[in-house]
Design a protein around this motif. Structure first.
Motif, PDB file in Angstrom:
ATOM      1  N   LEU A   1      -2.880   2.772   1.119  1.00 51.38           N
ATOM      2  CA  LEU A   1      -2.163   3.691   0.045  1.00 51.38           C
ATOM      3  C   LEU A   1      -1.669   4.856   0.352  1.00 51.38           C
ATOM      4  O   LEU A   1      -2.408   5.783   1.074  1.00 51.38           O
ATOM      5  CB  LEU A   1      -3.478   4.033  -1.068  1.00 51.38           C
ATOM      6  N   ARG A   2      -0.650   5.356   0.046  1.00 51.40           N
ATOM      7  CA  ARG A   2       0.027   6.630   0.373  1.00 51.40           C
ATOM      8  C   ARG A   2       0.042   6.742   1.766  1.00 51.40           C
ATOM      9  O   ARG A   2      -0.042   8.093   2.191  1.00 51.40           O
ATOM     10  CB  ARG A   2      -0.674   7.845  -0.206  1.00 51.40           C
ATOM     11  N   GLY A   3       0.597   5.794   2.654  1.00 48.97           N
ATOM     12  CA  GLY A   3       0.259   6.106   4.113  1.00 48.97           C
ATOM     13  C   GLY A   3      -0.886   6.204   4.630  1.00 48.97           C
ATOM     14  O   GLY A   3      -0.770   6.257   5.793  1.00 48.97           O
ATOM     15  N   LYS A   4      -2.046   6.170   3.978  1.00 48.07           N
ATOM     16  CA  LYS A   4      -3.014   6.091   4.678  1.00 48.07           C
ATOM     17  C   LYS A   4      -4.065   4.786   4.396  1.00 48.07           C
ATOM     18  O   LYS A   4      -3.644   3.627   3.787  1.00 48.07           O
ATOM     19  CB  LYS A   4      -4.122   7.183   3.869  1.00 48.07           C
ATOM     20  N   MET A   5      -5.044   4.554   5.471  1.00 44.70           N
ATOM     21  CA  MET A   5      -5.619   3.127   5.008  1.00 44.70           C
ATOM     22  C   MET A   5      -7.392   3.630   5.105  1.00 44.70           C
ATOM     23  O   MET A   5      -7.736   4.317   5.851  1.00 44.70           O
ATOM     24  CB  MET A   5      -5.262   2.478   6.532  1.00 44.70           C
ATOM     25  N   LYS A   6      -7.922   2.976   4.439  1.00 46.78           N
ATOM     26  CA  LYS A   6      -9.408   2.968   4.331  1.00 46.78           C
ATOM     27  C   LYS A   6      -9.912   1.532   4.125  1.00 46.78           C
ATOM     28  O   LYS A   6      -9.670   0.838   3.385  1.00 46.78           O
ATOM     29  CB  LYS A   6      -9.597   3.611   2.974  1.00 46.78           C
ATOM     30  N   GLU A   7     -11.130   1.410   5.161  1.00 46.45           N
ATOM     31  CA  GLU A   7     -11.911   0.433   5.083  1.00 46.45           C
ATOM     32  C   GLU A   7     -12.796   0.240   3.911  1.00 46.45           C
ATOM     33  O   GLU A   7     -13.365   1.401   3.722  1.00 46.45           O
ATOM     34  CB  GLU A   7     -12.426  -0.045   6.188  1.00 46.45           C
ATOM     35  N   ILE A   8     -12.919  -0.753   3.010  1.00 40.00           N
ATOM     36  CA  ILE A   8     -13.631  -0.771   1.649  1.00 40.00           C
ATOM     37  C   ILE A   8     -14.214  -2.119   1.498  1.00 40.00           C
ATOM     38  O   ILE A   8     -13.742  -2.971   2.180  1.00 40.00           O
ATOM     39  CB  ILE A   8     -12.927  -0.210   0.491  1.00 40.00           C
ATOM     40  N   VAL A   9     -15.200  -2.185   0.684  1.00 43.07           N
ATOM     41  CA  VAL A   9     -15.862  -3.301   0.435  1.00 43.07           C
ATOM     42  C   VAL A   9     -16.107  -3.283  -1.170  1.00 43.07           C
ATOM     43  O   VAL A   9     -16.419  -2.338  -1.655  1.00 43.07           O
ATOM     44  CB  VAL A   9     -17.360  -3.384   0.840  1.00 43.07           C
ATOM     45  N   VAL A  10     -15.401  -4.418  -1.758  1.00 41.70           N
ATOM     46  CA  VAL A  10     -15.540  -4.354  -3.180  1.00 41.70           C
ATOM     47  C   VAL A  10     -16.248  -5.659  -3.610  1.00 41.70           C
ATOM     48  O   VAL A  10     -16.141  -6.632  -3.051  1.00 41.70           O
ATOM     49  CB  VAL A  10     -14.131  -4.478  -3.987  1.00 41.70           C
ATOM     50  N   ASN A  11     -16.788  -5.621  -4.934  1.00 36.32           N
ATOM     51  CA  ASN A  11     -17.540  -6.825  -5.603  1.00 36.32           C
ATOM     52  C   ASN A  11     -16.233  -7.664  -6.317  1.00 36.32           C
ATOM     53  O   ASN A  11     -15.690  -6.802  -6.972  1.00 36.32           O
ATOM     54  CB  ASN A  11     -18.595  -6.489  -6.247  1.00 36.32           C
ATOM     55  N   ALA A  12     -16.381  -8.793  -6.288  1.00 38.69           N
ATOM     56  CA  ALA A  12     -15.206  -9.559  -7.158  1.00 38.69           C
ATOM     57  C   ALA A  12     -16.055 -10.679  -7.677  1.00 38.69           C
ATOM     58  O   ALA A  12     -17.080 -11.228  -7.199  1.00 38.69           O
ATOM     59  CB  ALA A  12     -14.084 -10.081  -6.251  1.00 38.69           C
ATOM     60  N   LEU A  13     -15.879 -11.100  -9.131  1.00 39.08           N
ATOM     61  CA  LEU A  13     -16.300 -12.120  -9.775  1.00 39.08           C
ATOM     62  C   LEU A  13     -15.149 -13.372  -9.906  1.00 39.08           C
ATOM     63  O   LEU A  13     -14.097 -12.925 -10.301  1.00 39.08           O
ATOM     64  CB  LEU A  13     -16.700 -11.593 -11.358  1.00 39.08           C
TER      65      LEU A  13
END
Length: 189
Positions: free
Chosen positions: A121-133
Motif C-alpha cells: 500500500l502506498r509503495g510500502k509493504m507490511k507483513e500481516i496476519v488476518v483472520n478470514a471466515l
C-alpha cells in the motif's frame, strides 16, 4: 470430426484447469476511519478483485484506491489526492497463504482461517496476519475478512488540523464470493 474432437479436448482441459482457481472482481471492501463525536469517515469499494488458488492456498486481493466511494465528494477527493495519493499509488494488493486450507474441508459451515501475507500500500509493504471466515455458498466460496491498517505503517500523512478527527487505524472489511472459472465460463454460454 477432428474439429469436434479438438473442441471437446479443449473444453475438457479448460474444465480441469478452471477448478484450480477461484476469482471475482465484484468483492466489496468497506473502509472506516471514523472517530467518535466527529464526522463519519466511511467508504465502500465494490470492484475488488480476489483470486484464490486452493492447490497452493494462495489468496490475492487487489483494490483500486480510486474506486472507494464516500458520501461526500470532498472526502473522496482528500482521500485520493492528499492521503492515499491514488494517482501515484493506484492500488493496494494483499498476497498471502491461507493456513491449513484444504478445498475438501470447505462446506456450508463457516470456518475460520488465518491468512499470512504481505500488504502492499502506498509503495510500502507490511507483513500481516488476518483472520478470514470461509464457507461454500450456492455460487462459489464466500470469504469475509478484516484488514486493520495503521496509517503510520504506510506513511500516510494526516495534517495536524484534522488528525484528531481521523482514526490512527482504519478498519477495512472484505466480503466476496469467488467462483471457479468453470462457473464463470458456463455463465458466458
Amino acid at each position: 470430426m477432428k474439429t469436434t474432437t479438438l473442441l471437446f479436448l479443449f473444453f475438457t482441459a479448460f474444465s480441469v484447469i478452471a477448478q484450480d482457481k477461484f476469482f471475482t472482481n465484484t468483492a466489496t471492501v468497506n473502509f472506516e476511519a471514523s472517530v467518535p463525536l466527529f464526522e463519519e469517515i466511511k467508504a465502500v469499494n465494490r470492484q475488488v478483485a480476489i483470486l484464490l488458488e486452493p492447490k497452493t492456498s494462495t489468496f490475492i486481493c487487489t483494490v483500486m484506491i480510486k474506486d472507494f466511494r464516500f458520501k461526500l465528494d470532498m472526502m473522496q477527493e482528500h482521500f485520493n489526492d492528499n492521503y492515499m495519493e491514488s494517482r501515484r499509488y493506484p492500488k493496494a494488493v494483499f498476497k498471502g497463504k491461507i493456513e491449513k486450507f484444504d478445498l475438501k474441508d470447505i462446506n456450508e459451515v463457516e470456518k475460520q482461517y488465518q491468512i499470512k501475507g504481505k500488504l502492499y500500500l502506498r509503495g510500502k509493504m507490511k507483513e500481516i496476519v488476518v483472520n478470514a471466515l470461509i464457507k461454500k455458498v450456492a455460487d462459489g466460496i464466500q470469504v469475509i475478512s478484516d484488514f486493520p491498517i495503521s496509517i503510520s505503517d504506510f506513511n500516510i500523512q494526516i495534517p495536524s488540523s484534522v488528525a484528531s478527527k481521523i482514526a490512527k487505524t482504519a478498519n477495512t472489511a472484505l466480503t466476496g464470493v469467488v467462483h471457479s472459472d468453470e462457473i464463470m465460463f458456463a455463465a458466458l454460454k
